[in-house]
Design an enzyme around this catalytic site. Structure first.
Site, mmCIF file in Angstrom:
data_model
loop_
_atom_site.group_PDB
_atom_site.id
_atom_site.type_symbol
_atom_site.label_atom_id
_atom_site.label_comp_id
_atom_site.label_asym_id
_atom_site.label_seq_id
_atom_site.Cartn_x
_atom_site.Cartn_y
_atom_site.Cartn_z
ATOM 1 N N HIS A 9 44.231 29.220 33.458
ATOM 2 C CA HIS A 9 44.508 30.794 33.801
ATOM 3 C C HIS A 9 44.567 31.019 34.867
ATOM 4 O O HIS A 9 44.826 30.346 35.479
ATOM 5 C CB HIS A 9 42.544 30.410 34.400
ATOM 6 N N GLU A 36 46.536 31.843 30.119
ATOM 7 C CA GLU A 36 46.190 33.287 30.091
ATOM 8 C C GLU A 36 47.665 33.711 31.610
ATOM 9 O O GLU A 36 47.553 33.347 32.094
ATOM 10 C CB GLU A 36 44.926 33.737 30.488
ATOM 11 N N ASP A 38 48.341 37.936 33.188
ATOM 12 C CA ASP A 38 48.049 39.103 33.938
ATOM 13 C C ASP A 38 49.741 39.892 34.107
ATOM 14 O O ASP A 38 50.771 39.389 34.902
ATOM 15 C CB ASP A 38 47.533 39.483 35.426
ATOM 16 N N HIS A 51 48.717 38.612 39.062
ATOM 17 C CA HIS A 51 47.795 39.506 38.995
ATOM 18 C C HIS A 51 47.081 40.647 39.796
ATOM 19 O O HIS A 51 46.111 41.477 39.055
ATOM 20 C CB HIS A 51 46.536 38.342 39.460
ATOM 21 N N GLU A 111 46.555 39.399 29.548
ATOM 22 C CA GLU A 111 45.722 40.465 30.261
ATOM 23 C C GLU A 111 46.739 42.113 30.474
ATOM 24 O O GLU A 111 47.368 41.346 31.006
ATOM 25 C CB GLU A 111 45.066 39.312 31.363
HETATM 26 O O1 G3P Z 1 41.341 37.306 31.371
HETATM 27 C C1 G3P Z 1 40.374 36.870 31.930
HETATM 28 C C2 G3P Z 1 40.365 37.004 33.176
HETATM 29 O O2 G3P Z 1 41.282 36.447 33.615
HETATM 30 C C3 G3P Z 1 40.273 38.109 33.895
HETATM 31 O O3 G3P Z 1 39.735 38.511 35.249
HETATM 32 O O4 G3P Z 1 40.561 38.621 37.262
HETATM 33 O O5 G3P Z 1 40.939 36.411 36.623
HETATM 34 O O6 G3P Z 1 42.303 38.107 35.019
HETATM 35 P P1 G3P Z 1 41.141 38.445 36.465
HETATM 36 MG MG MG Z 2 43.527 37.710 33.828
#
Ligand code: G3P
Ligand code: MG
Length: 247
Positions: A9, A36, A38, A51, A111
């Site tokens: 993450h 993952e 952003d 993020h 994402e």
């Molecule tokens: O994609 C899963 C997760 O990353 C979603 O929430 O706020 O950590 O981007 P966040």
């Molecule tokens: Mg995310």
């Protein structure tokens, strides 16, 4: 039952500054199947991996990402949740991260951070980059903004997509199937709700749960055979998967 994949993450963000090349490389080192990340857009329309919509929490800059050009963004250092071992971590472009991940064959969950600011053409630019790099089979697109997910599908009907869930909207699993969206990415807390958990597990959709940082949840969700756990600690999840498989 197929093997649960492990996604880092924001990279291995429990150990290195989130969403940096250092964190993604570490996730690969820790044997993650995927990462993952952003994506937001800079002032000059470049895809950057960070993020928040603002720089304040994770870098030594302030203000909105969209108010800085890529060149300006590169002058900042990413410091949040990273030990001092990474004093020079920078905000990477999506291209830099994808090129790194391509070398390792790692999957990438992109994402699209379009929940607060819906950056013009962010889907078009992202899909074009993925195609240019020939990484279509390694990418899963997700967003809390489900219109943004549908925009990706419109541009590339073959793209693998998922609805990201911050709440528990009614019948989202039915909607995903109807819309030909292959995955649901719920939060760990949603998987603690028996009826929601059952609806998601029974849906046959690719369930990738975030952010699975507690070992008890890792054991539970890997045992339930979900598609992936998205964790800040890929090494811990890897160990638990090995334990589960050796039983
Ligand atoms: O994609 C899963 C997760 O990353 C979603 O929430 O706020 O950590 O981007 P966040
Ligand atoms: Mg995310």
């Amino acid at each position: 039952m197929s093997r649960t994949e492990i996604f880092g993450h924001r990279g291995a963000s429990g150990y290195a500054p989130e969403n940096t090349l250092e964190a993604f490389a570490l996730a690969v080192e820790q044997k993650a199947d995927g990462v993952e990340l952003d994506v937001q857009l800079s002032k000059d329309g470049e895809l950057v991996v960070i993020h928040d919509e603002t720089l304040d929490r994770t870098t030594n800059g302030t203000g909105l990402v969209m108010n800085y050009t890529l060149e300006e963004l590169k002058t900042f250092t990413v410091s949040a949740n990273g030990p001092e071992r990474y004093p020079n971590a920078k905000i990477p472009t999506l291209r830099e991260v994808l090129e790194l991940m391509k070398q390792t064959g790692t999957k990438v969950n992109i994402e699209l951070k379009t929940g607060e600011i819906w950056y013009p053409d962010i889907e078009k630019k992202t899909v074009a980059l993925v195609k240019e790099l020939g990484m279509e089979d390694k990418i899963i697109y997700s967003s809390f903004n489900h219109y943004s997910v549908m925009a990706v599908k419109e541009i590339d009907p073959e793209a693998e997509t998922a609805f990201l869930l911050g709440h528990v909207p009614l019948d989202v699993e039915k909607q995903a199937r109807e819309m030909d969206v292959q995955g649901l990415h719920p939060g760990t807390v949603h998987m603690h709700m028996p009826s929601v958990r059952k609806a998601y597990l029974d849906s046959g959709l690719n369930l990738r749960v975030w952010t699975v940082n507690e070992e008890e949840d890792m054991r539970d969700l890997i045992g339930a055979g979900i598609k992936a756990v998205i964790s800040n600690y890929p090494d811990r999840a890897f160990k638990i998967r090995e334990e589960t498989e050796s039983r």
